[in-house]
Motif scaffolding. Structure first.
Motif, PDB file in Angstrom:
ATOM      1  N   GLY A 162     -21.510  24.426  -3.365  1.00 51.54           N
ATOM      2  CA  GLY A 162     -20.425  24.400  -2.388  1.00 51.54           C
ATOM      3  C   GLY A 162     -19.065  24.174  -3.027  1.00 51.54           C
ATOM      4  N   ASN A 188     -25.488  16.206  -0.375  1.00 51.07           N
ATOM      5  CA  ASN A 188     -24.193  16.854  -0.144  1.00 51.07           C
ATOM      6  C   ASN A 188     -23.174  15.870   0.440  1.00 51.07           C
ATOM      7  OD1 ASN A 188     -25.149  19.263  -1.125  1.00 51.07           O
ATOM      8  ND2 ASN A 188     -25.345  20.247   0.858  1.00 51.07           N
ATOM      9  N   ARG A 200     -31.365  17.354   0.503  1.00 52.98           N
ATOM     10  CA  ARG A 200     -30.196  18.077   0.015  1.00 52.98           C
ATOM     11  C   ARG A 200     -28.978  17.794   0.896  1.00 52.98           C
ATOM     12  NH1 ARG A 200     -28.684  24.296  -0.549  1.00 52.98           N
ATOM     13  NH2 ARG A 200     -26.729  23.921  -1.600  1.00 52.98           N
ATOM     14  N   GLN A 214     -23.819  16.115  -7.997  1.00 50.22           N
ATOM     15  CA  GLN A 214     -24.682  17.177  -7.469  1.00 50.22           C
ATOM     16  C   GLN A 214     -25.060  18.169  -8.562  1.00 50.22           C
ATOM     17  OE1 GLN A 214     -23.802  19.015  -3.624  1.00 50.22           O
ATOM     18  NE2 GLN A 214     -22.245  17.431  -3.340  1.00 50.22           N
TER      19      GLN A 214
END
Length: 194
Positions: A177, A144, A140, A152
């Motif tokens: 995010g 990112n 992950r 994503q």
């Protein structure tokens, strides 16, 4: 206490005898939580690692500005807890909260060693679970850094289709995010591309 889903999960890794199953049942508890209830809160010591029988949880932390950052979701046949706090018995960095009414099999920290001594195969099982979680966490982090927000989101949707249907969009945005507005733009773009 119906722990059949847990036993089915365990059988994917190790075989338990009827005596071992009875011993396991004597050391664990099943508990129901309501939507919104916390299993562990930041700053508390995590006393349990939990297997989800039904429901959905989110693991997140709240920063100094009060912003929520979601690290993971857990649904049926997944594990949930603040593993760092559980292993070290130090204050939790994360909150684990129920997004739906949730039923858990709870493995208490203070009987973990008894379980491992009584059923040595369980130690191997838990090692494999932690190894898989570590690898998923590393992958992950790489995603990112290397994928766009759109990529994503597409990855999340492909990997976790059952979760996307069950949680609000702002939580998916937090997990990715990004803002919920940006997630809306991504989804609109994807519709136009079809």
């Amino acid at each position: 206490m119906n722990i059949q889903p847990l036993l089915a999960y365990i059988e994917n890794y190790i075989d338990l005898t009827s005596d071992e199953i009875a011993f396991l049942e004597s050391k664990i508890t099943v508990r129901k939580y309501l939507k919104g209830q916390y299993i562990v809160q930041q700053g508390d010591i995590c006393k349990y690692t939990c297997f989800v029988l039904s429901g959905c949880t989110k693991t997140f932390y709240v920063d100094k500005e009060g912003q929520e950052h979601i690290l993971m979701f857990s649904i049926e046949d997944w594990w949930t807890s603040d593993m760092g706090s559980f292993i070290t018995q130090t204050p939790a960095d994360f909150n684990v909260q129920c997004i739906e009414n949730t039923e858990l099999v709870m493995f208490p920290y203070d009987v973990n060693e008894e379980l491992f001594k009584g059923i040595p195969k369980l130690e191997r099982l838990f090692r494999q679970i932690i190894e898989r979680a570590f690898v998923a966490s590393q992958k992950r982090i790489v995603r990112n850094f290397s994928l766009s927000a759109k990529e994503q989101y597409l990855y999340f949707r492909a990997q976790y289709p059952l979760i996307e249907q069950r949680i609000p969009q702002y939580m998916i945005a937090s997990y990715l995010g990004i803002t919920k507005e940006f997630l809306s733009k991504i989804k609109s773009q994807l519709i136009l591309e079809q």
